[in-house]
Scaffold this active site. Sequence first.
Site, PDB file in Angstrom:
ATOM      1  N   ASN A  29      56.630  45.343  69.011  1.00 46.51           N
ATOM      2  CA  ASN A  29      55.622  44.986  70.002  1.00 46.51           C
ATOM      3  C   ASN A  29      55.285  46.152  70.928  1.00 46.51           C
ATOM      4  OD1 ASN A  29      55.032  42.511  68.991  1.00 46.51           O
ATOM      5  ND2 ASN A  29      56.508  41.422  70.262  1.00 46.51           N
TER       6      ASN A  29
ATOM      7  N   GLU B 198      64.165  41.944  64.085  1.00 44.95           N
ATOM      8  CA  GLU B 198      64.743  42.903  65.026  1.00 44.95           C
ATOM      9  C   GLU B 198      65.999  42.264  65.626  1.00 44.95           C
ATOM     10  OE1 GLU B 198      61.006  45.412  66.830  1.00 44.95           O
ATOM     11  OE2 GLU B 198      61.178  43.353  67.497  1.00 44.95           O
TER      12      GLU B 198
ATOM     13  N   SER C 273      60.561  36.651  72.110  1.00 44.34           N
ATOM     14  CA  SER C 273      59.828  37.916  71.966  1.00 44.34           C
ATOM     15  C   SER C 273      59.955  38.776  73.211  1.00 44.34           C
ATOM     16  CB  SER C 273      58.339  37.643  71.748  1.00 44.34           C
ATOM     17  OG  SER C 273      58.144  36.981  70.543  1.00 44.34           O
TER      18      SER C 273
ATOM     19  N   HIS D  38      64.940  38.626  66.427  1.00 41.44           N
ATOM     20  CA  HIS D  38      63.497  38.451  66.664  1.00 41.44           C
ATOM     21  C   HIS D  38      62.755  38.494  65.342  1.00 41.44           C
ATOM     22  CE1 HIS D  38      59.483  40.090  68.255  1.00 41.44           C
ATOM     23  NE2 HIS D  38      59.541  38.801  68.527  1.00 41.44           N
TER      24      HIS D  38
HETATM   25  N1  NAD Z   1      54.677  32.528  67.872  1.00 44.38           N
HETATM   26  C1  NAD Z   1      55.007  33.784  67.601  1.00 44.38           C
HETATM   27  O1  NAD Z   1      54.208  34.557  67.054  1.00 44.38           O
HETATM   28  C2  NAD Z   1      56.403  34.280  67.917  1.00 44.38           C
HETATM   29  C3  NAD Z   1      56.889  35.428  67.256  1.00 44.38           C
HETATM   30  C4  NAD Z   1      58.195  35.854  67.494  1.00 44.38           C
HETATM   31  C5  NAD Z   1      58.981  35.171  68.398  1.00 44.38           C
HETATM   32  N2  NAD Z   1      58.482  34.075  69.052  1.00 44.38           N
HETATM   33  C6  NAD Z   1      59.375  33.367  69.981  1.00 44.38           C
HETATM   34  O2  NAD Z   1      59.833  32.169  69.360  1.00 44.38           O
HETATM   35  C7  NAD Z   1      60.045  31.162  70.343  1.00 44.38           C
HETATM   36  C8  NAD Z   1      59.287  29.911  69.945  1.00 44.38           C
HETATM   37  O3  NAD Z   1      57.929  30.229  69.791  1.00 44.38           O
HETATM   38  P1  NAD Z   1      56.936  29.280  68.970  1.00 44.38           P
HETATM   39  O4  NAD Z   1      55.667  30.048  68.817  1.00 44.38           O
HETATM   40  O5  NAD Z   1      57.633  28.719  67.785  1.00 44.38           O
HETATM   41  O6  NAD Z   1      56.713  28.110  70.045  1.00 44.38           O
HETATM   42  P2  NAD Z   1      56.204  26.615  69.802  1.00 44.38           P
HETATM   43  O7  NAD Z   1      55.610  26.194  71.091  1.00 44.38           O
HETATM   44  O8  NAD Z   1      55.413  26.507  68.554  1.00 44.38           O
HETATM   45  O9  NAD Z   1      57.569  25.799  69.566  1.00 44.38           O
HETATM   46  C9  NAD Z   1      58.532  25.609  70.547  1.00 44.38           C
HETATM   47  C10 NAD Z   1      59.275  24.322  70.212  1.00 44.38           C
HETATM   48  O10 NAD Z   1      60.417  24.198  71.051  1.00 44.38           O
HETATM   49  C11 NAD Z   1      60.592  22.819  71.338  1.00 44.38           C
HETATM   50  N3  NAD Z   1      61.478  22.721  72.498  1.00 44.38           N
HETATM   51  C12 NAD Z   1      61.176  22.928  73.796  1.00 44.38           C
HETATM   52  N4  NAD Z   1      62.280  22.788  74.548  1.00 44.38           N
HETATM   53  C13 NAD Z   1      63.303  22.487  73.696  1.00 44.38           C
HETATM   54  C14 NAD Z   1      64.698  22.240  73.867  1.00 44.38           C
HETATM   55  N5  NAD Z   1      65.261  22.263  75.066  1.00 44.38           N
HETATM   56  N6  NAD Z   1      65.446  21.965  72.770  1.00 44.38           N
HETATM   57  C15 NAD Z   1      64.867  21.918  71.539  1.00 44.38           C
HETATM   58  N7  NAD Z   1      63.553  22.151  71.320  1.00 44.38           N
HETATM   59  C16 NAD Z   1      62.785  22.439  72.389  1.00 44.38           C
HETATM   60  C17 NAD Z   1      59.190  22.300  71.529  1.00 44.38           C
HETATM   61  O11 NAD Z   1      59.133  20.888  71.379  1.00 44.38           O
HETATM   62  C18 NAD Z   1      58.443  23.054  70.422  1.00 44.38           C
HETATM   63  O12 NAD Z   1      58.407  22.313  69.220  1.00 44.38           O
HETATM   64  C19 NAD Z   1      59.639  31.777  71.676  1.00 44.38           C
HETATM   65  O13 NAD Z   1      60.783  32.262  72.306  1.00 44.38           O
HETATM   66  C20 NAD Z   1      58.743  32.946  71.274  1.00 44.38           C
HETATM   67  O14 NAD Z   1      58.799  34.038  72.177  1.00 44.38           O
HETATM   68  C21 NAD Z   1      57.222  33.605  68.814  1.00 44.38           C
END
Ligand code: NAD
Length: 287
Positions: free
Chosen positions: A190, A151, A118, A139
Amino acid sequence: MTRLAVIGAGSMGAQIAQQAALHGVDVRLQDVSQEQLDRALASNRALLQRRVDRGRLPAAELEPALARVRPAGDLPAAVSEADIVIEAIVERLDAKRDVFAELGRVAPAGAVLASNSSTMGISRLADATGRPDCCCNMHFFYPPLVMDLVEVVRGPETADETVDRAMAFAREMGRTPVLLRREIDGFIVNRILHMASQEAYRLLDAGVATFEDIDTAVEKGLNWPMGPFRLGDFSGLDVTYNARLHMYQTTGDERYRPSRQLEAKVRAGHLGRKTGRGWYEYPPEKG
Ligand SMILES: NC(=O)c1ccc[n+]([C@@H]2O[C@H](COP(=O)([O-])OP(=O)(O)OC[C@H]3O[C@@H](n4cnc5c(N)ncnc54)[C@H](O)[C@@H]3O)[C@@H](O)[C@H]2O)c1
């Protein structure tokens, strides 16, 4: 048919994988935590089962759609046959750069390497691969099984072909892409959301109205499905706070400085739905 690998099976990765699988795409899903991977598959099963129960997914499509998301034991196995890789791991630059460096070493030549971050434009990751022309942001929005938008953001070195393939793949998996022709903090959604919610916090901090009334005004007057405070509870107030802090620290723009009332909620651990309390209270569901 495109073959997808999703790295990171958290809130986003699990559902991005499942959304693609619902549209016939073969997906490999990988996470450093086996427990998280198991949780992701179980959660997808529960979400799709609910669709079947509500008559929104034919029962015969349930098992094939679930079976199309195959867990992978490590990153090389996940990406060995991928046309597109979507990275959705924790929002940490060093961790993401490690993943992109490994993708540069092991992903098939010509694969699109996308990040769901994000806040990190692809230029912060792409050089680690040695093939920045193949990299872009894709995104998605939470929850990806529901939210239609993607996006696609091109970095300074992203090739036209990479952009075209990312846009086409978003459509293939049933999503609507928009293209940002250059990287900009916060992308489109955002940035607009932050300005609207910043104004809501300003009104709250100035004592103009209660947070409930500000939400009601936005929901009834603008016809947005959720006001800024209800949405904050839904996404997690820590997520809202950190996104704001990031914008404030990178731009130095006072308009992004996180509200004191928001900071107090985060310090108190009242993070919204996930902790049972944020701006509103969420009693645990019975049964
Ligand atoms: N949560 C939201 O609303 C949202 C929306 C859009 C984008 N994002 C983006 O998506 C990404 C993930 O967010 P999320 O909310 O799913 O996070 P999350 O914490 O729910 O999940 C992240 C996952 O990544 C895993 N992980 C960590 N290091 C790793 C590696 N080296 N290899 C493989 N897996 C690994 C963790 O074990 C975890 O399960 C971030 O970059 C965030 O900015 C999040």
